[in-house]
Write an enzyme that holds these catalytic residues in place. Structure first.
Site, PDB file in Angstrom:
ATOM      1  N   TYR A 329       0.852  -1.412   0.028  1.00 18.20           N
ATOM      2  CA  TYR A 329      -0.554   0.382   0.245  1.00 18.20           C
ATOM      3  C   TYR A 329       0.837   1.329  -0.173  1.00 18.20           C
ATOM      4  CZ  TYR A 329      -3.758  -2.958   0.793  1.00 18.20           C
ATOM      5  OH  TYR A 329      -4.429  -4.749   1.866  1.00 18.20           O
ATOM      6  N   GLU A 405     -19.687   0.710  21.615  1.00 18.58           N
ATOM      7  CA  GLU A 405     -20.847   1.280  20.874  1.00 18.58           C
ATOM      8  C   GLU A 405     -21.435   2.640  20.918  1.00 18.58           C
ATOM      9  OE1 GLU A 405     -22.551  -3.247  19.552  1.00 18.58           O
ATOM     10  OE2 GLU A 405     -23.095  -2.314  21.457  1.00 18.58           O
TER      11      GLU A 405
END
Length: 429
Positions: A329, A405
């Site tokens: 990458y 969350e």
């Protein structure tokens, strides 16, 4: 003058009304985002094998009335939302793949999935948080689709496979999506992406302008000697001592041959393989490692110097070195103008005191391929719960990686607001 003030007042009122509407939709979507995330977490799939994940995402996008394409770069899904007003296209990206990791987190929706990887049965886990990326982008899709008539532009929702790398012998990820013509077809003006991290408290956002994440490249060096008895090394050519000289000598590439005031870099060896017995000098030694850096010119220079250094050090002891570099990458670099413009959206989502500039990260990201094509902006969203020190929290890729969350609403709002702010910045007066 009065007309100008009236126009400004109307524009401000419209902006405030839109912000209130977005906030209302985000609150309504929050529980759904968590529900989607838990489903994805419980049903993880490895790169280029995200078949069920792709179906799940595609069904959601179709329910929102978007143009949907599937099977891009094997399992990728794209949704195109056409706004009600003319304007640019914004690309929003989430990666979908999980990792060959057996989950050790005690949660009701923990992954029990298993699959075969490199010929072995392994557990599968969203140990890098890609399940959250997908769920947050599904949430942003729902919010933006609900206000499509007001959008001064279009949104390209990219659900990308194989960010962690394609299986051996396969192509995949962002690079393959581009190779197949994704950007040529949809022509996005900018790209936004986010990644959850355990290194920040839940709901905090970290960003930086310019190079953010390193390039990642692999090298393989096969050092060839000539086998002989360990008691008489002069009877052959010792590839082990040649390999040792290469390992030490290549460290001077970064410390002595590259201008490190420009950008940092590192050359690391991760594998040495050679020999079968204590008193036999083998024919060859295999070396394997990684190169990380933050400047694309330096990257090529390191490639060149690694080859020259290894070959000549081997030659100096009568051995031979074959060097292979596998490009991975590129550097993930944030466009400076886009970064500056993005800060208000991030602060709106997280709060001014919870948006910070973070150090460079030597990990790599294939969002870099998108950001090499068009201006891109990529940032980190903290998910470590209150009471846990981010410095000691289980890191991404750990079997104990845990997501608070409560951060998901922040991430959903951030990617949504980035899109709306960009449209507003490009609108003609």
């Amino acid at each position: 003058m009065k007309k100008t003030l009236l126009s400004l007042a109307l524009a401000l009122a419209a902006t405030q009304a839109q912000a209130a509407d977005v906030e209302k939709q985000l609150v309504q979507t929050e529980n759904k985002v968590i529900e989607w995330r838990r489903h994805l977490h419980q049903n993880p799939e490895l790169g280029n094998r995200e078949f069920e994940t792709a179906k799940y995402v595609a069904a959601h996008l179709k329910s929102l009335g978007m143009e949907v394409e599937t099977g891009i770069a094997h399992t990728g899904v794209v949704g195109f939302l056409k706004g009600g007003k003319p304007g640019p296209t914004v690309a929003l990206r989430a990666d979908m793949d999980a990792l060959p990791v057996t989950e050790q987190v005690d949660i009701p929706f923990a992954s029990k999935a298993k699959t075969e990887y490199n010929g072995e049965e392994v557990g599968v886990m969203h140990a890098c948080g890609h399940d959250t990326h997908v769920a947050m982008l599904m949430g942003a899709a729902q919010v933006l689709a609900g206000m499509r008539d007001e959008l001064a532009g279009n949104v390209l929702f990219i659900f990308q496979p194989a960010e962690e790398g394609a299986p051996d012998g396969e192509e995949g990820g962002a690079e393959l999506m581009l190779k197949e013509g994704l950007f040529k077809k949809y022509k996005p003006a900018v790209a936004f992406g986010q990644h959850v991290t355990s290194s920040l408290p839940a709901g905090m956002i970290g960003y930086r302008s310019g190079p953010l994440m390193a390039s990642s490249d692999e090298f393989r060096i096969n050092v060839k000697g000539r086998q002989t008895h360990g008691s008489r090394p002069w009877g052959g050519v010792d590839p082990i001592t040649a390999a040792a000289q290469i390992i030490m000598g290549t460290q001077t590439i970064v410390s002595r041959q590259i201008d490190i005031t420009k950008e940092p870099a590192v050359v690391s060896f991760g594998k040495i393989d050679g020999g079968v017995r204590n008193n036999i000098i083998p024919d060859s030694v295999f070396l394997n490692g990684t190169i990380r850096n933050f400047d694309m010119d330096n990257r090529q220079e390191i490639f060149n110097r690694l080859k020259v250094t290894a070959e000549n050090l081997a030659k100096s002891s009568g051995a031979e070195a074959e060097v292979e570099i596998i490009e991975g990458y590129p550097v993930t670099a944030n466009d400076p103008t886009l970064t500056e413009a993005a800060i208000p959206a991030l602060q709106s989502a997280a709060g001014k005191d919870k948006v910070i500039v973070v150090p460079k990260v030597t990990g790599a990201e294939d969002f870099s391929f998108f950001a090499n094509e068009i201006p891109g902006f990529y940032y980190f969203l903290g998910v470590t719960p209150k009471g846990t020190d981010p410095a000691t929290a289980a890191s991404n890729h750990s079997p104990r990686f845990y997501v608070d969350e409560s951060a998901l609403k922040v991430g959903t709002e951030a990617i949504t607001q980035l899109t709306l702010d960009y449209f507003a910045s490009q609108a003609k007066p």
